[in-house]
Write a protein that holds these residues in place. Structure first.
Motif, PDB file in Angstrom:
ATOM      1  N   HIS A 180       0.815  -1.230   0.000  1.00 58.32           N
ATOM      2  CA  HIS A 180       0.000   0.000   0.000  1.00 58.32           C
ATOM      3  C   HIS A 180       0.846   1.277   0.000  1.00 58.32           C
ATOM      4  CE1 HIS A 180       0.976  -0.729   4.206  1.00 58.32           C
ATOM      5  NE2 HIS A 180       0.681   0.532   4.467  1.00 58.32           N
ATOM      6  N   ILE A 181       2.157   1.127  -0.032  1.00 63.56           N
ATOM      7  CA  ILE A 181       3.033   2.307   0.000  1.00 63.56           C
ATOM      8  C   ILE A 181       3.387   2.742  -1.416  1.00 63.56           C
ATOM      9  CG2 ILE A 181       5.355   3.132   0.655  1.00 63.56           C
ATOM     10  CD1 ILE A 181       3.266   2.972   2.962  1.00 63.56           C
ATOM     11  N   MET A 182       3.232   4.048  -1.670  1.00 62.59           N
ATOM     12  CA  MET A 182       3.573   4.587  -2.989  1.00 62.59           C
ATOM     13  C   MET A 182       4.652   5.664  -2.855  1.00 62.59           C
ATOM     14  SD  MET A 182      -0.077   4.739  -5.015  1.00 62.59           S
ATOM     15  CE  MET A 182       0.748   4.856  -6.627  1.00 62.59           C
ATOM     16  N   ALA A 183       5.116   6.148  -4.014  1.00 63.43           N
ATOM     17  CA  ALA A 183       6.194   7.138  -4.048  1.00 63.43           C
ATOM     18  C   ALA A 183       5.889   8.360  -3.188  1.00 63.43           C
ATOM     19  CB  ALA A 183       6.449   7.567  -5.491  1.00 63.43           C
ATOM     20  N   GLU A 189       7.481  11.271   3.717  1.00 62.17           N
ATOM     21  CA  GLU A 189       8.159  10.786   4.933  1.00 62.17           C
ATOM     22  C   GLU A 189       9.483  11.539   5.121  1.00 62.17           C
ATOM     23  OE1 GLU A 189       6.967   8.056   6.912  1.00 62.17           O
ATOM     24  OE2 GLU A 189       8.584   8.544   8.312  1.00 62.17           O
ATOM     25  N   ILE A 190      10.260  11.631   4.049  1.00 63.95           N
ATOM     26  CA  ILE A 190      11.569  12.298   4.150  1.00 63.95           C
ATOM     27  C   ILE A 190      11.399  13.785   4.436  1.00 63.95           C
ATOM     28  CG2 ILE A 190      13.706  12.882   2.918  1.00 63.95           C
ATOM     29  CD1 ILE A 190      13.281  10.368   1.200  1.00 63.95           C
ATOM     30  N   ILE A 191      10.480  14.442   3.699  1.00 64.73           N
ATOM     31  CA  ILE A 191      10.294  15.891   3.889  1.00 64.73           C
ATOM     32  C   ILE A 191       9.803  16.179   5.314  1.00 64.73           C
ATOM     33  CG2 ILE A 191       8.995  17.927   3.113  1.00 64.73           C
ATOM     34  CD1 ILE A 191       9.016  16.596   0.295  1.00 64.73           C
ATOM     35  N   GLY A 192       8.946  15.289   5.824  1.00 64.89           N
ATOM     36  CA  GLY A 192       8.500  15.443   7.206  1.00 64.89           C
ATOM     37  C   GLY A 192       9.665  15.369   8.183  1.00 64.89           C
ATOM     38  N   ASP A 193      10.634  14.523   7.875  1.00 62.93           N
ATOM     39  CA  ASP A 193      11.810  14.378   8.745  1.00 62.93           C
ATOM     40  C   ASP A 193      12.789  15.543   8.622  1.00 62.93           C
ATOM     41  OD1 ASP A 193      10.831  11.999   9.622  1.00 62.93           O
ATOM     42  OD2 ASP A 193      12.177  10.735   8.449  1.00 62.93           O
ATOM     43  N   ALA A 275      12.330   0.218   4.456  1.00 60.28           N
ATOM     44  CA  ALA A 275      11.178   0.344   3.565  1.00 60.28           C
ATOM     45  C   ALA A 275       9.971  -0.428   4.077  1.00 60.28           C
ATOM     46  CB  ALA A 275      11.555  -0.141   2.161  1.00 60.28           C
ATOM     47  N   SER A 276      10.227  -1.585   4.693  1.00 55.33           N
ATOM     48  CA  SER A 276       9.114  -2.466   5.062  1.00 55.33           C
ATOM     49  C   SER A 276       8.255  -1.915   6.197  1.00 55.33           C
ATOM     50  CB  SER A 276       9.654  -3.845   5.432  1.00 55.33           C
ATOM     51  OG  SER A 276      10.450  -3.721   6.594  1.00 55.33           O
ATOM     52  N   SER A 277       8.794  -0.939   6.953  1.00 51.82           N
ATOM     53  CA  SER A 277       8.001  -0.409   8.070  1.00 51.82           C
ATOM     54  C   SER A 277       7.295   0.901   7.720  1.00 51.82           C
ATOM     55  CB  SER A 277       8.903  -0.206   9.293  1.00 51.82           C
ATOM     56  OG  SER A 277       9.887   0.750   9.006  1.00 51.82           O
ATOM     57  N   MET A 278       7.282   1.261   6.418  1.00 54.35           N
ATOM     58  CA  MET A 278       6.669   2.526   6.005  1.00 54.35           C
ATOM     59  C   MET A 278       5.142   2.492   6.201  1.00 54.35           C
ATOM     60  SD  MET A 278       8.950   4.678   4.391  1.00 54.35           S
ATOM     61  CE  MET A 278       7.893   5.520   3.239  1.00 54.35           C
ATOM     62  N   ARG A 279       4.608   3.697   6.511  1.00 48.99           N
ATOM     63  CA  ARG A 279       3.149   3.855   6.635  1.00 48.99           C
ATOM     64  C   ARG A 279       2.676   4.893   5.615  1.00 48.99           C
ATOM     65  NH1 ARG A 279       3.410   5.707  12.639  1.00 48.99           N
ATOM     66  NH2 ARG A 279       1.134   5.740  12.699  1.00 48.99           N
ATOM     67  N   SER A 280       1.378   4.940   5.384  1.00 51.51           N
ATOM     68  CA  SER A 280       0.817   5.917   4.440  1.00 51.51           C
ATOM     69  C   SER A 280       0.858   7.303   5.073  1.00 51.51           C
ATOM     70  CB  SER A 280      -0.614   5.545   4.074  1.00 51.51           C
ATOM     71  OG  SER A 280      -0.618   4.287   3.439  1.00 51.51           O
ATOM     72  N   GLY A 292       1.641  13.727   8.884  1.00 54.48           N
ATOM     73  CA  GLY A 292       0.761  12.896   9.697  1.00 54.48           C
ATOM     74  C   GLY A 292       0.693  11.523   9.045  1.00 54.48           C
ATOM     75  N   TYR A 293       0.122  10.553   9.730  1.00 54.72           N
ATOM     76  CA  TYR A 293      -0.055   9.227   9.127  1.00 54.72           C
ATOM     77  C   TYR A 293      -1.550   8.944   8.985  1.00 54.72           C
ATOM     78  CZ  TYR A 293       4.906   8.586   9.957  1.00 54.72           C
ATOM     79  OH  TYR A 293       6.262   8.731   9.934  1.00 54.72           O
ATOM     80  N   ALA A 294      -1.900   8.377   7.836  1.00 59.47           N
ATOM     81  CA  ALA A 294      -3.317   8.139   7.550  1.00 59.47           C
ATOM     82  C   ALA A 294      -3.978   7.341   8.665  1.00 59.47           C
ATOM     83  CB  ALA A 294      -3.458   7.421   6.214  1.00 59.47           C
ATOM     84  N   ASP A 295      -3.260   6.369   9.253  1.00 60.77           N
ATOM     85  CA  ASP A 295      -3.887   5.519  10.272  1.00 60.77           C
ATOM     86  C   ASP A 295      -4.139   6.247  11.591  1.00 60.77           C
ATOM     87  OD1 ASP A 295      -1.300   5.646  11.218  1.00 60.77           O
ATOM     88  OD2 ASP A 295      -0.801   3.561  10.772  1.00 60.77           O
ATOM     89  N   GLU A 296      -3.601   7.470  11.713  1.00 57.61           N
ATOM     90  CA  GLU A 296      -3.853   8.254  12.935  1.00 57.61           C
ATOM     91  C   GLU A 296      -4.784   9.431  12.663  1.00 57.61           C
ATOM     92  OE1 GLU A 296       0.043   9.511  13.991  1.00 57.61           O
ATOM     93  OE2 GLU A 296       0.575   7.617  14.943  1.00 57.61           O
ATOM     94  N   MET A 297      -5.246   9.536  11.404  1.00 55.02           N
ATOM     95  CA  MET A 297      -6.018  10.733  11.041  1.00 55.02           C
ATOM     96  C   MET A 297      -7.438  10.388  10.599  1.00 55.02           C
ATOM     97  SD  MET A 297      -3.092  12.804   8.904  1.00 55.02           S
ATOM     98  CE  MET A 297      -4.217  14.095   8.392  1.00 55.02           C
ATOM     99  N   GLN A 298      -7.925   9.220  11.012  1.00 59.40           N
ATOM    100  CA  GLN A 298      -9.187   8.742  10.450  1.00 59.40           C
ATOM    101  C   GLN A 298     -10.402   9.561  10.898  1.00 59.40           C
ATOM    102  OE1 GLN A 298      -9.137   4.989   9.053  1.00 59.40           O
ATOM    103  NE2 GLN A 298      -6.985   4.654   9.422  1.00 59.40           N
TER     104      GLN A 298
END
Lengths: 436, 186
Positions: A180-183, A189-193, A275-280, A292-298
């Motif tokens: 489910h992870i896309m470019a 993720e990087i820009i947030g960091d 890569a395997s631990s990435m979230r949307s 933010g992460y989609a799973d925390e913004m529902q």
């Protein structure tokens, strides 16, 4: 670091400046392989070119000045119409080989995607463009950067420009991305960091096994948003994926270089990601680094979904959206804008479970239109899907600054095509994990 | 280019992007047409959210309703000033509105380059946080030779970083004049 060791960016710039070695921090003059401009910055560039080089001046090479109108095409705005005529007249006067005029059968759409599809991206070369997202083309192992009208007019006349050789920040993604992870998730993720200024003046280079497994279109999305980190250019080493994309698109007589970095090249930053631990990821209003992460913004409600632009309107993006929208109905206004004519025509060929993308979008209740930048940057008042008031938009585009999509009262959430499509079904920010 | 620049200060925060400086719907006017170019001045900084317009209090439009030129000539900004698009309309709009100098903590790369290569105004960067040094409406005096800015209203002085090698381009006028002077173009 040893003398003589170079990053990929340093190697490209060394070649373009006719030197065997350049180093970050040096100011050098480089030869442009291509200058790209469009309908918004073309007229200003042409005016400066004529003012500075004379009314009868000729461009430095008629095959190397590429004009791709894409910003304000489907509008009645009289100034926008006038600007389309200025670039058309100039292309005719200069006998430019590559002019993709609006309202002709040569029209393509979004310039960064058209450059790739029409074979103008050549690994190892330098591309300047009057658009900050010119860095998209760095996905082809080339140096590509955005410039203003004055610089572009200078290149137009001379084929040269001064650049300061940038240091490189290298982001390495080990392992494999979850399905489910896309470019868009990767770059947000990087820009947030690192924040929207974290890579100012530098190259953002993306590497590692997970990046190598990305398609060219996904690589383009990653590099496109290097500018959102403040970078001068984005870069991914050219490889067999690049080679196979170029095969039927680049002319046979064009030579290119697949540069590799030296083992002991010097980097400003080396950062590894799993890569395997990435979230949307979702960038909240009003900045691409507001992570933010989609799973925390529902619980975040949205009332519009927008699927389009250079980062979200390629066939990979539209197919991703279609996978989620297939046989379902959107809950909120959802707009789909293919980036180019090629993408638009692929919407009738590419299928999900036997249905074309166009059929899926129509059945889901999406509104569609012709390819262009459309509402990504707001534009004239009559632009398709432009925000006019207090809209809360979840969008596959690349910027969410105040007023970016038109109304400065609107709120823009940036996310991947998967996340945008899943959110369109629910009317709230939705993690696409369960949908793909 | 004058080495002394004096004017009224307009204070902005961090990450003032080019969509805030000149919203995309206005990128259509002809920069060479005397009437049309005035529109860039009129809409300069028009998409800055109200609370951020003229710090510390906000709610002060950079260009007042019906006008084409700002009452403010010096912009003081935070980090990453001018981020976003490569549109040269952004420094152009600021200059059309009457801006003579910007002093920010840091700049986005393309905006900085456009300001210099187009010869619009000098973009200074400050070591210190000028957001607490100025309030919108203060009178300021920049001395380029000494690399200092005086807040005349509040009676204090602060230094900024020298422009470095780019000063040659600004002193020549723009990138073209500089390249001619250096013999790089005819």
């Amino acid at each position: 670091m040893q003398f003589g060791s170079m990053t990929i960016t340093e190697k490209i710039l060394a070649k373009a400046s006719g030197q065997s070695f350049v180093q970050a921090g040096q100011n050098i003059w480089v030869d442009a392989n291509i200058l790209m401009t469009h309908d918004v910055c073309g007229p200003g560039t042409i005016a400066i070119f004529k003012k500075k080089f004379g009314q009868d001046a000729r461009v430095f090479h008629k095959d190397k000045v590429v004009i791709i109108p894409d910003h304000y095409i489907y509008t009645e705005d009289k100034y926008a119409r006038r600007n389309l005529k200025i670039i058309r007249d100039f292309a005719e006067e200069q006998d430019l080989t590559y002019f993709y005029g609006a309202f002709t059968d040569k029209y393509k759409g979004v310039c960064h995607i058209a450059l790739a599809q029409e074979g103008h991206n050549i690994p190892g070369t330098v591309l300047f463009g009057t658009d900050s997202h010119t860095c998209t083309s760095g996905a082809f192992g080339m140096f590509a950067t955005g410039i203003g009208n004055t610089d572009a007019a200078f290149v137009m006349g001379t084929g040269k420009l001064w650049v300061k050789v940038p240091e490189t920040m290298k982001f390495i993604f080990n392992g494999t991305f979850p399905k489910h992870i896309m470019a868009k998730d990767i770059i947000l993720e990087i820009i947030g960091d690192y924040t929207v200024a974290g890579a100012t003046y530098r190259t953002m280079e993306f590497a590692g096994q997970a990046i190598k497994e990305l398609s060219m279109e996904e690589r383009m999305t990653v590099c496109n948003m290097a500018i959102e980190g403040g970078a001068k250019n984005g870069l991914i080493e050219a490889d067999e994926v690049t080679e196979s994309y170029l095969k039927d698109r680049v002319k046979k007589d064009v030579n290119y270089d697949f540069f590799r970095a030296d083992d002991d090249a010097n980097y400003h930053t080396l950062r590894e990601y799993d890569a395997s631990s990435m979230r949307s990821v979702v960038a909240k209003p009003h900045s691409p680094d507001n992570k933010g992460y989609a799973d925390e913004m529902q619980d975040v409600e949205v009332d519009r979904a927008y699927i389009g632009s250079c980062t979200g309107g390629k066939i990979t993006d539209l197919k991703a959206a279609a996978v989620i929208l297939e046989d379902k109905k959107v809950a909120i206004d959802t707009f789909v804008v293919p980036a180019t004519r090629e993408v638009e025509s692929d919407m009738d060929k590419v299928k999900v479970n036997g249905k074309t993308l166009r059929e899926i979008f129509i059945k889901a209740g999406c509104a569609m239109t012709d390819p262009s930048c459309a509402a990504c940057l707001g534009g004239p008042k009559d632009t398709f899907a432009r925000t006019q008031g207090l809209e809360r938009v979840i969008s596959t585009t690349n910027r969410n600054f105040p007023g970016r999509m038109g109304s400065k009262k609107a709120s823009i959430y940036l996310a991947s095509p998967y996340t945008v499509a899943a959110s369109a079904l629910v009317g709230r920010v939705t993690d696409p994990k369960e949908y793909v | 280019m004058d080495s002394i620049i004096e004017g009224k200060v307009y204070v902005l925060g961090d990450n003032i992007d080019t969509d805030q400086i000149i919203p995309a719907e206005h990128l259509v006017y002809d920069c060479n047409d005397d009437q049309e170019r005035k529109m860039y001045g009129k809409y300069a900084l028009s998409s800055v959210p109200e609370g951020q317009q003229g710090l510390p209090d906000g709610q002060i439009p950079f260009v007042s309703e019906g006008s084409y030129v700002s009452d403010f000539q010096i912009i003081v900004g935070g980090d990453n000033f001018g981020c976003g698009s490569s549109r040269e309309h952004a420094p152009f709009a600021l200059r059309e509105a009457g801006v003579k100098a910007i002093i920010a903590k840091s700049y986005a790369r393309i905006f900085f380059r456009n300001s210099v290569d187009g010869g619009f105004y000098p973009p200074f960067d400050s070591k210190e946080d000028l957001l607490s040094f100025f309030e919108t409406g203060d009178q300021a005096r920049i001395d380029m030779k000494k690399s200092v800015v005086e807040n005349i209203t509040q009676g204090k002085v602060c230094s900024f970083n020298p422009l470095g090698e780019i000063i040659e381009i600004l002193e020549s006028g723009d990138l073209f004049s500089y390249a001619r002077k250096k013999g790089l173009i005819k």
